[in-house]
Scaffold this active site. Structure first.
Site, mmCIF file in Angstrom:
data_model
loop_
_atom_site.group_PDB
_atom_site.id
_atom_site.type_symbol
_atom_site.label_atom_id
_atom_site.label_comp_id
_atom_site.label_asym_id
_atom_site.label_seq_id
_atom_site.Cartn_x
_atom_site.Cartn_y
_atom_site.Cartn_z
ATOM 1 N N ASP A 7 65.639 83.835 28.303
ATOM 2 C CA ASP A 7 64.238 83.310 28.546
ATOM 3 C C ASP A 7 64.129 81.989 27.690
ATOM 4 O O ASP A 7 64.949 81.702 26.984
ATOM 5 C CB ASP A 7 63.019 84.290 28.632
ATOM 6 C CG ASP A 7 62.701 84.622 27.072
ATOM 7 O OD1 ASP A 7 63.548 84.266 26.355
ATOM 8 O OD2 ASP A 7 61.727 85.429 27.145
ATOM 9 N N CYS A 64 66.359 86.956 24.624
ATOM 10 C CA CYS A 64 65.170 86.543 24.460
ATOM 11 C C CYS A 64 64.465 86.085 22.917
ATOM 12 O O CYS A 64 65.356 85.967 22.288
ATOM 13 C CB CYS A 64 64.098 87.239 25.379
ATOM 14 S SG CYS A 64 63.677 88.949 24.482
#
Ligand code: RB5
Length: 145
Positions: A7, A64
């Site tokens: 992400d 992430c």
């Protein structure tokens, strides 16, 4: 073939991982995200988990901000053993003992120097194949106990 997913919290570190794999001649498939714009980590965890489970890719790397959300999501898939590692010892042990098929890291936790050592260790360490470890993995995957 390595499946990659991140992400926005892992985007910067993933660029380093991609450059490193390219330099080593290790093939990968990039499942996004493709910018530092805020997005939702489950999207990429699911894409990478499915690529590994289908056999399209041998292993995966997920990043992430912390590595936590993306590893929790990946581990909801039966057959995925996603290990969150921020040290080289754990990366080696999870391959030897757990036959982990996805490595997760936090882009806001580790710097690129350590992260690339973790990646190299994860990708180069074989499963021990010891009976006790095979049994434990089987117990993990079944309703046997
Ligand atoms: C995004 O801000 C952040 O929550 C995410 O990258 C991850 O750390 C979640 O576990």
């Amino acid at each position: 073939m390595i499946a990659l997913g991140c992400d926005h919290g892992g985007f910067e570190l993933m660029q380093e991982v991609k450059a490193h794999l390219t330099q080593k001649g290790i093939e990968f498939m990039d499942f996004g995200t493709d910018s530092a714009e805020a997005t939702d980590y489950p999207i990429y965890a699911k894409r990478v988990a499915r690529a590994v489970l289908s056999g399209q890719c041998d292993r995966g790397i997920l990043i992430c901000g912390t590595g936590i959300g993306i590893s929790i999501t990946a581990n909801r898939f039966k057959g995925i053993r996603c290990a969150l590692c921020h040290d080289v010892f754990s990366a080696e042990a999870t391959r030897q003992h757990n036959d982990a098929n996805i490595l997760a890291m936090g882009g806001r936790v580790v710097g690129p120097g350590l992260a690339l050592m973790i990646v190299d260790t994860f990708l180069s360490t074989p499963f021990s194949n010891a009976t006790r470890h095979q049994n434990r993995i089987r117990l993990m995957e079944t309703d046997e106990i």
